[in-house]
Design an enzyme around this catalytic site. Structure first.
Site, mmCIF file in Angstrom:
data_model
loop_
_atom_site.group_PDB
_atom_site.id
_atom_site.type_symbol
_atom_site.label_atom_id
_atom_site.label_comp_id
_atom_site.label_asym_id
_atom_site.label_seq_id
_atom_site.Cartn_x
_atom_site.Cartn_y
_atom_site.Cartn_z
ATOM 1 N N LYS A 118 0.858 -1.224 -0.148
ATOM 2 C CA LYS A 118 0.106 -0.106 -0.138
ATOM 3 C C LYS A 118 0.914 1.323 0.108
ATOM 4 C CE LYS A 118 -2.781 0.440 3.609
ATOM 5 N NZ LYS A 118 -3.420 1.643 4.298
ATOM 6 N N ARG A 137 -8.282 11.859 12.750
ATOM 7 C CA ARG A 137 -7.114 11.714 12.983
ATOM 8 C C ARG A 137 -6.156 12.824 12.999
ATOM 9 N NH1 ARG A 137 -5.446 6.907 9.187
ATOM 10 N NH2 ARG A 137 -3.398 6.782 10.442
ATOM 11 N N ASP A 144 2.282 -1.175 11.977
ATOM 12 C CA ASP A 144 0.967 -1.710 11.344
ATOM 13 C C ASP A 144 0.745 -2.920 11.512
ATOM 14 O OD1 ASP A 144 0.305 1.013 10.472
ATOM 15 O OD2 ASP A 144 1.126 0.816 8.400
ATOM 16 N N ARG A 178 -5.891 1.392 18.142
ATOM 17 C CA ARG A 178 -5.490 -0.127 17.934
ATOM 18 C C ARG A 178 -5.384 -0.657 19.315
ATOM 19 N NH1 ARG A 178 -3.013 0.209 12.092
ATOM 20 N NH2 ARG A 178 -4.914 0.145 10.809
ATOM 21 N N ARG A 214 -7.313 -3.689 9.887
ATOM 22 C CA ARG A 214 -6.655 -4.314 10.540
ATOM 23 C C ARG A 214 -7.049 -5.154 11.838
ATOM 24 N NH1 ARG A 214 -2.321 -3.700 7.042
ATOM 25 N NH2 ARG A 214 -1.813 -1.357 6.702
#
Length: 434
Positions: A21, A122, A315, A346, A387
């Protein structure tokens, strides 16, 4: 869309996951401001990368494709972009917004960058600050979130910027603005981050220096079109590296994966936990290291994750949390506060899901402590984060009951066809439309 997963399974065979990506984004952006036609193979046709394609088209760049991973970008040169007819919608892509902010800061026209509900929460002050130091006029909302309004026609000057956090997106934003700045622009980072921007700029014939950790370039040069072969994305491969590691009897070969040393933290950490991972057929393609990765099941043990590996796996931590949940003993992660400002928080999202599956964990301000052992079943909320969804999908390999994962549509941002590929390799997964 939701995923439903039966417990158990063995991961075997060989596969090539979608294109990287980070490299896909940058290939479009740099191809757009190069002179001539840049041809790209292996381009990721996920929603995030397609948002970058749409934005550059709106800025007047002719782009053919993507067609089965092939794209032709007819570059307009450093000063050939045109004013868009309206706001540029980045969807869920933080990379698109932060990098394009740097590119647009040097244009003669005004522009606005917006995105979906998640992206508009964000933090963008981290790119607005250095761009304003360079002379750009850029503003966001009162709390430093999108939409971003960039006022063109400002003369930029080179600066030296000490990154307050290890962020490849901020580094790349400053370097892209530096292409339009007078004089030298340089960046020092507190820890190494992915260096795809620097490598690709060199591939387009632009000199980028790197001396004693200071990355620099001079403004006003030219980019010349090139050919780019996008390797498979190690962030997407990470789910299957963990899957094959945790499922007894698994034996998997992942083909043509990018193994840039600034991205291999997931491999390093899994090996420290005891994983059986071998790199085969190592080679360099278009300036990027590539290898086939062979992974077989092995018992994993909890570890204290070295802080120097955190930026190299930022990530991939959602998948690594599943590895920790399946390992014997305790895994401790610190120094990963950056995980709190991704597509979701996350740390919080993974901790909540692990608790639902019965995995003991303790949330830290900058990380998490996970006590490995058994996993149960349950219903997982993804917080609309791709994710999170894919990580809990592979957890089913070691679960004792069915797992349902809600709100899985964002998986298409980075890994279109994830469920089909996973099913073909042995995961007992079904995708259902809500």
């Amino acid at each position: 869309m939701e995923f439903q997963l039966l417990p158990g399974g063995v991961i075997s065979g060989e596969a090539r996951v979608p294109g990287d990506k980070s490299i896909s984004h940058r290939s479009i952006m740099l191809g757009a401001i190069a002179e001539g036609t840049t041809r790209i193979n292996g381009f990721l046709e996920g929603e995030d990368a397609l948002a970058t394609v749409a934005a550059l088209r709106a800025l007047g760049v002719a782009i053919e494709g993507p067609d089965d991973g092939e794209v032709a970008v007819h570059g307009v040169g450093l000063h050939g972009l045109r004013a868009p007819a309206g706001p540029l919608d980045m969807g869920n892509s933080g990379t698109s917004m932060r990098l394009l902010a740097g590119l647009l800061a040097g244009q003669v026209f005004d522009s606005e960058l917006t995105g979906d509900v998640s992206l508009c929460k964000r933090p963008m002050g981290r790119v607005m600050g250095p761009l304003q130091q360079m002379g750009a006029s850029i503003e966001g909302s009162a709390d430093g979130t999108p939409p971003l309004r960039v006022h063109g026609g400002r003369a930029l000057h080179g600066i030296h910027y000490d990154l307050p956090m290890a962020s490849a997106q901020v580094k790349s934003c400053v370097l892209l603005a530096g292409l339009y700045a007078e004089g030298r622009t340089s960046v020092t980072e507190p820890a190494p981050t992915r260096d795809h921007t620097e490598r690709m700029l060199r591939g387009f014939g632009y000199h980028v220096g790197n001396e004693n950790g200071v990355i620099s370039l001079e403004g006003g040069g030219r980019l010349l079109a090139t050919e780019i072969d996008v390797p498979a994305d190690i962030s997407s491969a990470a789910f299957f590296l963990v899957a094959a590691s945790i499922a007894p009897g698994s034996d998997l070969l992942l083909l043509h994966v990018g193994v840039n040393p600034t991205r291999t933290g997931v491999i390093n950490i899994l090996r420290l936990m005891g994983a059986d991972i071998t790199l085969k057929n190592q080679r360099e393609v278009g300036g990027e290291p590539v290898a086939d990765i062979h992974v077989r099941h092995a018992p994993l043990a909890g570890i204290e994750i070295p802080r120097d590996q955190v930026p190299l796996a930022i990530d991939e931590f959602p998948a690594l949390f599943i590895a920790a949940a399946c390992a014997s003993g305790r895994t401790v992660l610190r120094g990963a506060e950056e995980l709190r400002v991704k597509e979701s928080d996350r740390i919080a999202a993974m901790a909540a899901g692990l608790s639902i599956l019965g995995v003991p964990n303790e949330v830290l301000e900058d990380g998490i402590i996970i006590d490995g052992g058994g996993l149960g079943g349950g219903v997982i909320h993804t917080c609309h984060d791709h994710r999170i969804a894919m990580s809990f999908a592979i957890a089913a390999l070691r679960a004792s009951a069915e797992i349902r994962i809600l709100d899985c549509d964002p998986v298409a941002t980075s890994f279109p066809g994830f469920d089909a590929l996973a099913r073909g390799l042995g995961l007992q997964i079904m995708a259902r439309v809500d």
